[in-house]
Structure formats: C-alpha cells, structure tokens
Scaffold this active site. Structure first.
Site, PDB file in Angstrom:
ATOM      1  N   TYR A 148     -22.837 -18.541 -32.744  1.00 16.63           N
ATOM      2  CA  TYR A 148     -23.558 -19.316 -31.727  1.00 16.63           C
ATOM      3  C   TYR A 148     -24.377 -18.443 -30.775  1.00 16.63           C
ATOM      4  CZ  TYR A 148     -20.649 -22.927 -33.657  1.00 16.63           C
ATOM      5  OH  TYR A 148     -20.055 -23.785 -34.542  1.00 16.63           O
ATOM      6  N   PRO A 168     -26.157 -30.532 -33.117  1.00 20.34           N
ATOM      7  CA  PRO A 168     -26.209 -31.810 -33.839  1.00 20.34           C
ATOM      8  C   PRO A 168     -26.569 -32.984 -32.927  1.00 20.34           C
ATOM      9  CG  PRO A 168     -24.111 -30.668 -34.174  1.00 20.34           C
ATOM     10  CD  PRO A 168     -24.800 -30.028 -33.012  1.00 20.34           C
ATOM     11  N   HIS A 172     -23.520 -26.792 -29.700  1.00 15.12           N
ATOM     12  CA  HIS A 172     -22.355 -26.603 -30.557  1.00 15.12           C
ATOM     13  C   HIS A 172     -21.390 -25.486 -30.110  1.00 15.12           C
ATOM     14  CE1 HIS A 172     -20.177 -27.066 -34.215  1.00 15.12           C
ATOM     15  NE2 HIS A 172     -21.165 -27.471 -34.968  1.00 15.12           N
ATOM     16  N   SER A 191     -20.547 -31.503 -43.454  1.00 13.23           N
ATOM     17  CA  SER A 191     -19.321 -31.700 -42.657  1.00 13.23           C
ATOM     18  C   SER A 191     -18.977 -33.160 -42.625  1.00 13.23           C
ATOM     19  CB  SER A 191     -19.498 -31.409 -41.175  1.00 13.23           C
ATOM     20  OG  SER A 191     -19.909 -30.190 -40.895  1.00 13.23           O
TER      21      SER A 191
HETATM   22  N1  COA Z   1      -4.581 -40.815 -52.756  1.00 17.82           N
HETATM   23  C1  COA Z   1      -4.611 -41.724 -51.764  1.00 17.82           C
HETATM   24  N2  COA Z   1      -4.983 -41.431 -50.497  1.00 17.82           N
HETATM   25  C2  COA Z   1      -5.354 -40.156 -50.235  1.00 17.82           C
HETATM   26  C3  COA Z   1      -5.351 -39.165 -51.237  1.00 17.82           C
HETATM   27  C4  COA Z   1      -4.940 -39.537 -52.545  1.00 17.82           C
HETATM   28  N3  COA Z   1      -4.902 -38.654 -53.540  1.00 17.82           N
HETATM   29  N4  COA Z   1      -5.759 -37.997 -50.683  1.00 17.82           N
HETATM   30  C5  COA Z   1      -6.003 -38.244 -49.393  1.00 17.82           C
HETATM   31  N5  COA Z   1      -5.743 -39.551 -49.114  1.00 17.82           N
HETATM   32  C6  COA Z   1      -5.822 -40.218 -47.807  1.00 17.82           C
HETATM   33  C7  COA Z   1      -5.197 -39.359 -46.724  1.00 17.82           C
HETATM   34  O1  COA Z   1      -3.826 -39.585 -46.647  1.00 17.82           O
HETATM   35  C8  COA Z   1      -5.950 -39.825 -45.489  1.00 17.82           C
HETATM   36  O2  COA Z   1      -5.369 -41.069 -45.090  1.00 17.82           O
HETATM   37  P1  COA Z   1      -5.568 -41.670 -43.601  1.00 17.82           P
HETATM   38  O3  COA Z   1      -6.962 -42.160 -43.526  1.00 17.82           O
HETATM   39  O4  COA Z   1      -4.576 -42.753 -43.577  1.00 17.82           O
HETATM   40  O5  COA Z   1      -5.276 -40.555 -42.677  1.00 17.82           O
HETATM   41  C9  COA Z   1      -7.333 -40.134 -46.012  1.00 17.82           C
HETATM   42  O6  COA Z   1      -7.181 -40.334 -47.419  1.00 17.82           O
HETATM   43  C10 COA Z   1      -8.335 -39.034 -45.770  1.00 17.82           C
HETATM   44  O7  COA Z   1      -7.904 -37.821 -46.376  1.00 17.82           O
HETATM   45  P2  COA Z   1      -8.948 -36.799 -47.042  1.00 17.82           P
HETATM   46  O8  COA Z   1     -10.211 -37.500 -47.322  1.00 17.82           O
HETATM   47  O9  COA Z   1      -8.268 -36.108 -48.176  1.00 17.82           O
HETATM   48  O10 COA Z   1      -9.183 -35.671 -45.994  1.00 17.82           O
HETATM   49  P3  COA Z   1      -9.302 -35.647 -44.421  1.00 17.82           P
HETATM   50  O11 COA Z   1      -9.750 -36.910 -43.808  1.00 17.82           O
HETATM   51  O12 COA Z   1      -8.002 -35.090 -43.969  1.00 17.82           O
HETATM   52  O13 COA Z   1     -10.469 -34.591 -44.193  1.00 17.82           O
HETATM   53  C11 COA Z   1     -11.249 -32.377 -43.782  1.00 17.82           C
HETATM   54  C12 COA Z   1     -10.446 -33.302 -44.723  1.00 17.82           C
HETATM   55  C13 COA Z   1     -11.352 -31.005 -44.393  1.00 17.82           C
HETATM   56  C14 COA Z   1     -12.650 -32.932 -43.566  1.00 17.82           C
HETATM   57  C15 COA Z   1     -10.489 -32.339 -42.421  1.00 17.82           C
HETATM   58  O14 COA Z   1      -9.207 -31.805 -42.592  1.00 17.82           O
HETATM   59  C16 COA Z   1     -11.183 -31.492 -41.398  1.00 17.82           C
HETATM   60  O15 COA Z   1     -10.989 -30.290 -41.316  1.00 17.82           O
HETATM   61  N6  COA Z   1     -12.031 -32.125 -40.538  1.00 17.82           N
HETATM   62  C17 COA Z   1     -12.792 -31.450 -39.542  1.00 17.82           C
HETATM   63  C18 COA Z   1     -14.138 -31.061 -40.095  1.00 17.82           C
HETATM   64  C19 COA Z   1     -15.015 -30.501 -39.020  1.00 17.82           C
HETATM   65  O16 COA Z   1     -14.663 -29.557 -38.363  1.00 17.82           O
HETATM   66  N7  COA Z   1     -16.174 -31.131 -38.829  1.00 17.82           N
HETATM   67  C20 COA Z   1     -17.046 -30.855 -37.741  1.00 17.82           C
HETATM   68  C21 COA Z   1     -17.905 -29.691 -37.965  1.00 17.82           C
HETATM   69  S1  COA Z   1     -19.036 -29.576 -36.626  1.00 17.82           S
END
Ligand code: COA
Length: 625
Positions: free
Chosen positions: A111, A124, A341, A553
C-alpha cells in the site's frame, strides 16, 4: 478467440522490486493492538521446502515443460543454498521478535509504497443498495440517516460490542475495524504515511468540491437525524457554485501528489488537518457525465461513480482519496463507498454496509434524541497558489486519462447462487473461482495466473494470503469442459477434482501456509540484508505466475451490493464477486488500452460457463436417478 501474451508487463509494484522494508516504522499497530488483546496465535513462517514444493506445483499449468525444468533447477539450487538458509533464518528471527512478521512489510509494500494512483489501482468501490430520491430534501434526509448509521457503527466498534468474526471455531483479528474511521493516508515520498484518529468527533461533508467540517459527536453522543438534516441543508445552501477542486490532487500518482502536497500545505495546514483527522467523508455528488443510456446499467454507473467519480467534469474533485471511508451519495440514488485499502480488507467494509442498510431500513436513527450541544458546519477555506492551480490541472488531466482507460461492468448472475452449489456438495467460493478459470481458458485458450484473497486474520495482525487459483486441476477441468468427447460425468469429475485442489490451497492460505507472502518475505529479507535478489525471482516462472491476469476476491454482503476494483495487471481483469443464496453479483474491470481484454465479453463468457457447469451437474444428477 482472444489471446493474451503471458509474459509482458509486471503487475502491481509490490510484486516487483520496489520494496522499502525499513522506511516506515511507526505506521502499524500504533493503536489498540500494540499488544494482542484477543490472544491470537502468531502468523507462522512456512518451511522453505514446503513453499518451494507448492510453488513448483502452482507454476506447472503456466509453463512449458522446458520452462518448468529450468524453474525446477533454479528452485532446487536456491533451496540448498547458503543464501536461502540465511534468508529463512532472518524471517524466523523476525517472527520471534514481532507480533506479526509480515504486517509492517505488507502495509509498506502493498500500500504505502505502491505509487500508482489509489484511484482504480488500489481503492475499491463498494455499492450500498440504491435509493430513489424524489427531491433534494429526500436525498439529504437519506444522507442524515446514513451518517447516523455510520456513527452508530463507530460507537459499536468503540464500545467493543462488535460480534467477533469467526472462521469455523477460530476467532479473527478484529483490529481492522478500529481503523475504518478516522484513518487517513498522507502523501509522502518514497512511502506514504498513515494517521489514525480514532477519537475524532467530526466528519467532512463535500458538495461541489467544497469541504465542510461538521462536529457530529458531543460528549460521546451523536447529533440527531433532524440536527444532521438541518446542517446538510445549510451546507447545500452555502455551496451553490463549484469550488476549485483541491480534492482532485489526491487522485494522482502518489509521487505527484506528494510533491503537490508540499505546496498545498503552505497556508492550508488547518484545513488539511481537519480533513485528515475527520472520521469519514460524505460526498454529496453532482450528476455523472452522460445520460443513463450511456451506461450498461445503474450498478455499473454507480461503480464508476464510487471508483473514480466520473473525472474532473463530474465528481473527481468532490473527494479526498486518502480518506479510508468516503460515502458517495449520487443525485439519482446511486450510493456507495470509496474506500482506501491500506488499513482494512474489504470484508469489514462490506459488513458495515449490511449494518448501515439494516439500520436505515428499520429507521433505527429516528429515536436518537437531539444533542444538547450542536454547532453548525464550518466551511474549510483553502488558498490555492499559482503552483497549486497548475497542479490541479495536471491532476485533472491524469484523472481523466485514467477514467477514459478504465472499463467496469457490474452485473448479477441470476441463474443460481450458493444454495444450488451447496446442494451439489461443493464449496461455493471454489466453484466461482473455477468458473472464472474456465471462462478465461475458454476466451484465451491458455490458463491465466489467478489471485484470490484469503483472510489470514486468524493470526494477530493478519491480513491476506494469495490463493493461486490456477492449478493443474483447474486447467484439466477447463480442458474437459471444452472437450466434446468427454461425457458430462467426466466433466463433473474434473470439476470436483479442481474444486478439491482449490479448497486444499484455500485451507493452506488461511493457515498462512501459501506461497506468495513467504516469497515476498524472502525478497524483503534479501533487501534488508543487502543480498542480491535470488535468481528464482528473476525467472519466467515467477514473472508469469505473479502477473495475475485474474485478480479476484470474494466480498460478501447479505444485501444486494457488490465491491469493484481495477485489474492488477495491465493486461488482466479485476473480478470481485458476492455469492448470495440465489444469485451472484460480479464487478469485472479491465483497461481499455489493452487490446485483448473486454469486460462485456468476459461477462458473457463467465455467465455461459456458470450455465454450462450447472447443466453438466444437473445432467449427471438426473442420469444417476
Ligand atoms: N458442501 C456443502 N456446503 C459447503 C461445501 C460443500 N462441499 N463447502 C463449503 N460449503 C458451505 C460452507 O459451509 C459455507 O456455509 P455458510 O454459508 O453456512 O457459512 C459456505 O458454503 C461458503 O463456504 P465456501 O464458499 O467454501 O468458502 P467461504 O465463504 O468460507 O470463503 C474465502 C472462502 C477464502 C473467500 C474466505 O475464507 C475468505 O478468506 N474471505 C475473505 C476474502 C477477502 O479478504 N476479501 C477481501 C479482499 S479486499
């Protein structure tokens, strides 16, 4: 079919050599987290052999056999070298004496030392569900509700009433929330500064490029909605004509802005302090250029308005781009946040949007009583020297070029959302990532290096790690989908394998065991120790795998909103997405001077791919019944 040359210009500066590990010591954790109030674990330094093994696997789909052989030789040579041992040791020692070995380096490299304009390249836009305003009073009434909602959010943060974010059973570092309000970047060379003013009690309202200071907290209590509304009316009545657009200076390349700033400081100290120390900015905007038909849809128009303001003829001067949070209120009901950011990831900002939306929908502000103390707004006066006037013209020209060169498309994929994907027993996030890989491969016939952010906030001071979504599995899946000799069952199997591989990488990244931050650490350690950049960083494998042609993201909100940002590579796409239960919002961006990228084509291809994926899944499911 378009083809992207895969070895050209490097991406963001932090992926290149411009690194300043020592220069800013004071900018991180000047606040509550000097210690570790949540008692979170420390971010690990991965083992060198582990990173090298993962790195070699991750570059496989991007290299020819010959190139991969060369990269493998270089990695093996590096891994056994005395240099590697020294660098790794340096990181391990650093990890022992710092709360987080990466935090300060990351802030400075990703940054404060990144010198491109924050506009498009770093800050963003985040939409807030749009409104319909029937009159200017309507807009100001909504604005007063929005301000009050933001103040209420600030109070919840300050009173430590925020529910702690969790990843499974693990608590996440909440410190980013403390930096949303009152934070401001300060232009400096070669590295910007950053100031935190959590105890601030005022905001800045901008209208037609004028700045107004408005004290909103007295004795720790906010003004009422009615009081805010009256002050906003007073501000509008005092700013009928456009003022000199001082704010546009902050949109320029950071070195230019740092030079302009020195001149601007002469005689304007008080006004600048008031802006920098404010909690946030409220930008009451003029219309965007052109008529509605010139934009693909209102979401996209809103995305442009919050990312760059529409250039100098519109709202480019009605901003202070160094401020972490600027609320944008368009005259046509477009609403959003421009967010700088440096101090926070997108997700805390997105949670705030859900909070604001619900607060306003339930009209929670109506019960806040009038504050006994209540002063009116103060217009901030600037003196603009001849040099500053000239700098404003330069900044306007540069902003307009950037605006002309930037394409964005915000759209909703309505076919299905997380519910359908979960029913297939697949991870929605990995699924979306594989859809993007498939779309890229379908358009270009080659896989694209692909960045996805994973939060490392389970560690004290953690920010993000890169998920390298382009994998051996993602390539096999894209190839299978385009292979008419493959059955639907085979395509589904390839999809499941690719998703499993992506999910495994995601878990490693969330554990701080990805590749990219460790590689960055090794390079910064070399710089610190005065050691030449090791050969692995000068190799095609490194260049290609870090020229992220897809910079993506997930930023999730429950309400109907989306975040958007620019690509990290001049020849790539930015793609932010919000998978909701029954739809997925996307914001795709690219640069117009790149002849091979096109947001509309990418949108069409991505939607086609998402539909193809559903078809093979449902066909396979039916054939099993
Ligand atoms: N079968 C059924 N359900 C499943 C599944 C499967 N095989 N795998 C995952 N799911 C469900 C999860 O249990 C979760 O359920 P919920 O909505 O009830 O919590 C949901 O699906 C979403 O899970 P998933 O899509 O696997 O991942 P996530 O939402 O945990 O996201 C990342 C993953 C990496 C995006 C997240 O951990 C992260 O780091 N987010 C931040 C990103 C970030 O920093 N962005 C900003 C940048 S500026």
């Amino acid at each position: 079919m378009l083809r992207v040359p895969l070895s050209r210009a490097p991406a963001k500066a932090w992926m290149q050599q411009v690194i300043y590990p020592h220069l800013v010591k004071s900018s991180v954790r000047g606040l509550a987290c000097e210690n570790n109030p949540q008692n979170l674990p420390k971010q690990p330094v991965p083992k060198l052999e582990d990173t090298m093994k993962k790195y070699l696997r991750s570059v496989t789909p991007l290299l020819t056999c010959e190139e991969h052989c060369r990269t493998t030789n270089l990695v093996e040579e590096f891994q056994c070298s005395e240099t590697a041992r020294k660098l790794q040791n340096y990181l391990e020692q650093r990890a022992k004496c710092k709360l987080n070995w990466l935090e300060e380096w990351w802030l400075n490299t990703a940054y404060l030392g990144f010198r491109y304009p924050v506009v498009v390249h770093s800050s963003p836009s985040q939409s807030i569900p749009f409104e319909t305003f029937n009159s200017e009073d309507d807009r100001l009434l909504y604005t007063s509700k929005l301000i009050l909602a933001a103040l209420s959010y600030k109070m919840i943060i300050d009173q430590k009433k925020m529910p702690v974010d969790k990843q499974g059973k693990f608590e996440l570092d909440m410190d980013q929330y403390n930096r949303i309000f009152g934070t401001c970047r300060i232009p400096k060379m070669p590295l910007d500064g950053i100031e935190y003013n959590q105890k601030s009690t005022h905001i800045i309202v901008m209208h037609k490029n004028h700045f107004f200071k408005l004290t909103v907290f007295y004795d720790c209590k906010p003004l009422s909605q009615k009081q805010l509304f009256e002050h906003l009316k007073c501000i509008i009545s005092q700013s009928c004509d456009k003022a000199t657009p001082i704010g546009v200076l902050s949109s320029d390349h950071r070195d230019n802005w740092a030079k302009y700033y020195q001149d601007l400081c002469e005689g304007n100290d008080e006004a600048l302090c008031n802006i920098q120390q404010s909690l946030f900015l409220v930008c009451i905007d003029d219309a965007m250029p052109g008529c509605d038909q010139e934009y693909p849809n209102k979401q996209t128009k809103g995305g442009y308005q919050t990312i760059h303001g529409g250039g100098s003829c519109a709202n480019g001067g009605n901003r202070w781009f160094d401020k972490t949070v600027q609320f944008v209120i368009g005259c046509d009901g477009v609403l959003g946040i421009t967010y700088e950011h440096s101090p926070s990831e997108g997700q805390p900002i997105a949670y705030m949007v859900d909070y604001l939306y619900n607060f306003i929908k339930k009209d929670c502000g109506k019960d806040v009583p009038d504050n006994a103390k209540n002063e009116g707004p103060t217009k901030l006066c600037f003196t603009a020297s001849d040099t500053t006037v000239c700098n404003i013209r330069k900044a306007e020209d540069n902003l307009n070029k950037l605006v002309d060169n930037f394409s964005l498309k915000c759209f909703k994929f309505e076919g299905y959302g997380k519910d359908f994907i979960k029913k297939q027993k697949l991870s929605p996030d990995s699924y979306c990532q594989m859809a993007m890989q498939y779309a890229f491969y379908k358009m270009y016939g080659v896989p694209g290096a692909h960045y996805e952010s994973a939060a490392t906030r389970k560690f004290v001071g953690g920010r993000t790690e890169t998920i390298r979504s382009c994998s051996i599995g993602s390539l096999a899946f894209a190839e299978a989908m385009l292979d008419c000799c493959k059955s639907d069952a085979e395509k589904v199997e390839a999809l499941r394998t690719a998703i499993d591989e992506h999910k495994r990488y995601t878990i490693m990244a969330l554990e701080g065991q990805g590749v990219d931050r460790h590689l960055l650490g090794l390079r910064l350690a070399a710089k610190d120790m005065g050691i030449d950049v090791p050969c692995i960083f000068l190799d095609e494998g490194f260049t290609r795998s870090t020229n992220f042609l897809l910079s993506t993201s997930q930023v999730a909100t429950k309400c109907d909103a989306v975040m958007g940002y620019g690509p990290s590579s001049p020849e790539g796409y930015g793609c932010c997405y919000n998978p909701r239960d029954n739809d997925i919002n996307f914001a795709v961006s690219c640069f117009n001077d790149c002849s091979t990228t096109d947001v509309e084509q990418f949108e069409n291809c991505l939607c086609e791919c998402l539909n193809d994926m559903r078809t093979v899944l449902t066909n396979t499911h039916k054939s099993k019944m």
